[in-house]
Design an enzyme around this catalytic site. Structure first.
Site, PDB file in Angstrom:
ATOM      1  N   HIS A  93       0.865  -1.191   0.000  1.00  0.00           N
ATOM      2  CA  HIS A  93       0.000   0.000   0.000  1.00  0.00           C
ATOM      3  C   HIS A  93       0.894   1.232   0.000  1.00  0.00           C
ATOM      4  O   HIS A  93       1.801   1.333   0.816  1.00  0.00           O
ATOM      5  CB  HIS A  93      -0.906  -0.008   1.241  1.00  0.00           C
ATOM      6  N   HIS A  95       1.179   5.740  -0.925  1.00  0.00           N
ATOM      7  CA  HIS A  95       0.517   7.010  -1.213  1.00  0.00           C
ATOM      8  C   HIS A  95       1.253   7.595  -2.424  1.00  0.00           C
ATOM      9  O   HIS A  95       1.986   8.573  -2.296  1.00  0.00           O
ATOM     10  CB  HIS A  95       0.614   7.956  -0.011  1.00  0.00           C
ATOM     11  N   TYR A 120       1.458  -4.358 -20.140  1.00  0.00           N
ATOM     12  CA  TYR A 120       2.039  -4.687 -18.825  1.00  0.00           C
ATOM     13  C   TYR A 120       1.164  -4.241 -17.668  1.00  0.00           C
ATOM     14  O   TYR A 120       1.167  -4.858 -16.608  1.00  0.00           O
ATOM     15  CB  TYR A 120       3.484  -4.189 -18.713  1.00  0.00           C
TER      16      TYR A 120
END
Ligand SMILES: [Zn+2]
Length: 221
Positions: A93, A95, A120
């Site tokens: 995860h 930002h 891709y």
């Protein structure tokens, strides 16, 4: 791979992602599912650029802290995706700027955030779902991810960032990078009437590479 190797791998990929500016400050987190059902998870308030292998949180199969620093507070994002994606062994995860940016655009389709721009992107990230905005720490975000029923390996949280699962940590990292780069391409080309992959070209990739993309009607994408 041994526990020590997995810890090193988390630190190595974490540093690489941080140093390329893919997640600022102490944002972003990584988890890895172990053979005994437990997890290695990056600690709360830790920068991915400066992880200490010995301080990575080791959780048991019930999610209880066994050793290391307390895990990231964003752990519900990870467990929600593990619960619904049986083959997921690692989750990243971030930002990351471009992926966060596209979540705020009015035309975004929550069932396919990005059009099929490159092979891709489809091969590594598949299609990406958009989950609405939730305040950090709101447990409802986990329910929203579970609501996707494991159809997507890559999910974008609105105004927040991507959550991406893979069969290995390397696969999850590479898929997250493809998602970020494709979001960047989308922003570069937005308004220029670009030529995306055609439905025939997408079908060809699905057939030749055995991709399983969520069902989605092709209106303009
Ligand atoms: Zn976050």
């Amino acid at each position: 791979m041994t526990d020590a190797k997995f810890r090193e791998e988390i630190c190595r990929f974490g540093r690489s992602l941080f140093e390329r500016g893919l997640t600022p400050g102490s944002s972003g987190n990584i988890s890895l599912r172990l053979d005994d059902g437990g997890w290695l998870v990056t600690p709360t308030n830790a920068s991915l650029g400066f992880l200490d292998p010995a301080r990575i949180a080791r959780l048991d199969a019930k999610g209880k802290l066994v050793s290391g620093d307390p895990p990231t507070k964003e752990i519900p994002l990870h467990t929600a995706l593990y619960e619904t994606r049986a083959g997921a062994r690692a989750i990243v995860h971030l930002h990351s700027t471009h992926a966060v940016a596209i979540t705020m655009l009015p035309e975004i389709d929550p069932k396919a955030v990005l059009p099929p721009m490159t092979p891709y992107y489809l091969m590594r990230a598949g299609q990406t779902a958009l989950v609405p905005y939730f305040r950090p720490g709101d447990p409802a975000v986990a329910d929203a991810i579970k609501g996707l029923a494991g159809r997507y390996s890559s999910v974008l949280l609105a105004n927040h960032g991507p959550v991406v699962a893979g069969e290995t940590l390397e696969a999850a990292v590479f898929a997250t990078e493809e998602l970020e780069e494709t979001a960047k391409l989308y922003l570069l080309l937005r308004g220029l009437n670009p030529r995306y992959l055609s439905p025939e070209q997408v079908s060809d990739l699905v057939r030749v590479f055995g991709l399983t993309l969520p069902k989605h009607d092709e209106h303009g994408h």
